[in-house]
Enzyme design. Sequence first.
Site, PDB file in Angstrom:
ATOM      1  N   GLN B  89       0.809  -1.232   0.000  1.00  0.00           N
ATOM      2  CA  GLN B  89       0.000   0.000   0.000  1.00  0.00           C
ATOM      3  C   GLN B  89       0.842   1.282   0.000  1.00  0.00           C
ATOM      4  O   GLN B  89       0.281   2.376   0.027  1.00  0.00           O
ATOM      5  CB  GLN B  89      -0.939   0.012   1.212  1.00  0.00           C
ATOM      6  N   LYS B 134       8.882   4.906  -1.644  1.00  0.00           N
ATOM      7  CA  LYS B 134       8.848   5.748  -0.448  1.00  0.00           C
ATOM      8  C   LYS B 134       9.346   7.166  -0.747  1.00  0.00           C
ATOM      9  O   LYS B 134       8.832   8.135  -0.199  1.00  0.00           O
ATOM     10  CB  LYS B 134       9.683   5.127   0.677  1.00  0.00           C
ATOM     11  N   CYS B 155      16.994  -1.474  11.131  1.00  0.00           N
ATOM     12  CA  CYS B 155      16.608  -2.895  11.103  1.00  0.00           C
ATOM     13  C   CYS B 155      15.729  -3.288  12.289  1.00  0.00           C
ATOM     14  O   CYS B 155      16.035  -2.968  13.429  1.00  0.00           O
ATOM     15  CB  CYS B 155      17.847  -3.766  11.099  1.00  0.00           C
TER      16      CYS B 155
END
Lengths: 331, 331
Positions: B89, B134, B155
């Site tokens: 999404q 992004k 991470c």
Amino acid sequence: MAPEKSKILIIGGTGYIGQFVVEASAKAGHPTSVLVRESTAADPLKGKLIDKFKNSGVTLVFGDLYDHQSLVNEIKQADVVISTVGKMQIPDQTKIIAAIKEAGNIKRFLPSEFGIDVDHQNAIEPASSMFAEKVQIRRAIEAERIPFTYIACNCFSGYFLSTLAQPGAAAVPPRDKVTIHGDGTPKGTNEFMHHSLLEIFHLDFVFVAVFNEEHDIGTYTIKAVDDPRTLNKILYIKPPENICSLNELVSLWEKKIGKSLERSYVPEEQLLKLIQESPFPMNVALAVSHSIFLKGDVTNFEIEPRFGVEASETYPDVKYTCVDEYLDRFV
Amino acid sequence: MAPEKSKILIIGGTGYIGQFVVEASAKAGHPTSVLVRESTAADPLKGKLIDKFKNSGVTLVFGDLYDHQSLVNEIKQADVVISTVGKMQIPDQTKIIAAIKEAGNIKRFLPSEFGIDVDHQNAIEPASSMFAEKVQIRRAIEAERIPFTYIACNCFSGYFLSTLAQPGAAAVPPRDKVTIHGDGTPKGTNEFMHHSLLEIFHLDFVFVAVFNEEHDIGTYTIKAVDDPRTLNKILYIKPPENICSLNELVSLWEKKIGKSLERSYVPEEQLLKLIQESPFPMNVALAVSHSIFLKGDVTNFEIEPRFGVEASETYPDVKYTCVDEYLDRFV
């Protein structure tokens, strides 16, 4: 006199499965062009592959998906367009559809599929969103009345067999321990009786899969492009010798290496939890495994002539690599 | 009198990282709403989580990304919008941007990031296409002049530490063998001297990474929403004790279990080949690993005040879980 072979334009030809489709196209004598970005052609990582294409008579065409006019021009030179673009470009195939529509000359379009039949699956998220992107492209092709073939090649041997379906990195099958999603056993889930047995014994997730070698996938794909039997149909690659369960796969491997593996079974509930608790992309890998091995999305329906044909039946002359032979590579 | 806590609307709150952000928001006393699809709320897999939300005073709001008017209405009730939607999404966050623009009342928007800083990376495909999605969302937010904070949490411990960065399924660190991408050793790649050493010894790919616990990521995220220091900035979560190389990580684990692991090193050339030869999604997992451990995309640049702040420095009161403690869970 043999009919002339159609001219094939491949978009995404330097990708994982694309390279095998390009190789098969050239080998079958089709005038073959591959659309590549100039940056890809200049990428040292792709150098060997690009040289291989050139040596096999493949024409490199510079361009990309996002340059409409040059895409239309290239498509006008071809009879058939095959897209093998990667996951990230699946939605952008609308650009190819628009260009094919404008060019108006394409006899067959094969969008980037090369997985399970996305119209017959019961995947959960996030695999279901991923499959939905392919479904949308199918509907867009059909809405534009572009002649198509969808290749449902099921599992890549290079990924699933080389790891015994362990979603991990090492490209050699394990020799000590193996993790099996679901219970892994029975076969022949097409039969009704079997479904009842499943219900009686509460073995909900015991499906077989189909593992195909990448060269064979390329060969079958190219066989389909000029074939009226695959027009507006799904070509399912499900050769009988390549259908097996995970337990059968592990047993076959154990026999070859003369050693038993420690088998851990992951019940469905645990796998579903693991999918929820894994970030991208591991959640996708696990959800695909769930769809294949626990939902049986590769084998739990009959291929009906109105929507599809099976490749090894349609092209019995193709000598495909069976699972048993494939595993010999790693012994 | 303490200033009133802003009202937070979270979109994607039932996802991997979203649930920790929701928990942190409620815990910090923010009036917290979570936008969920009715299908998600009815999903038995999400039942426990939904109950947990309700028990902690979180308001469930039914709706989704694709219903513009209801999204605008919900946004009008909030001060801050945090998106934690999943990979599939990410591009559709343009819908959230449009709704925030129309609502006109939002004081801060945090899009779904929660990885490396996508404006400072040198990833190769297919990770680069994923990061580019992004980047596009960042540029769209900035073009609309929506106040933002981007969370670069690096991470996830739950993924990287529980597996010692093995892109595999088992959520426990290995006890026999471990595969290390690159050479895995040195630390402190921010220093120039070190870069020269790297060149002298031809150790091109020896970067450290940062591993953060998911609750801490949620806590730092919520700390940032009302903070003028993070307005239109990137919040980097890089606490000093969580920065380490893969070799250090393995050594730490070995010490804890009192046993040496067999270490296999994957040189860059081999990893690049593996990325080329792996299908989705394994190619993404490997390309992300390449970006982090071989390109050093987590640590090879300085955080400059004009674009970012570091979380543990900015919020020294947060007692974060360090890598050493985290690994204790698995002993």
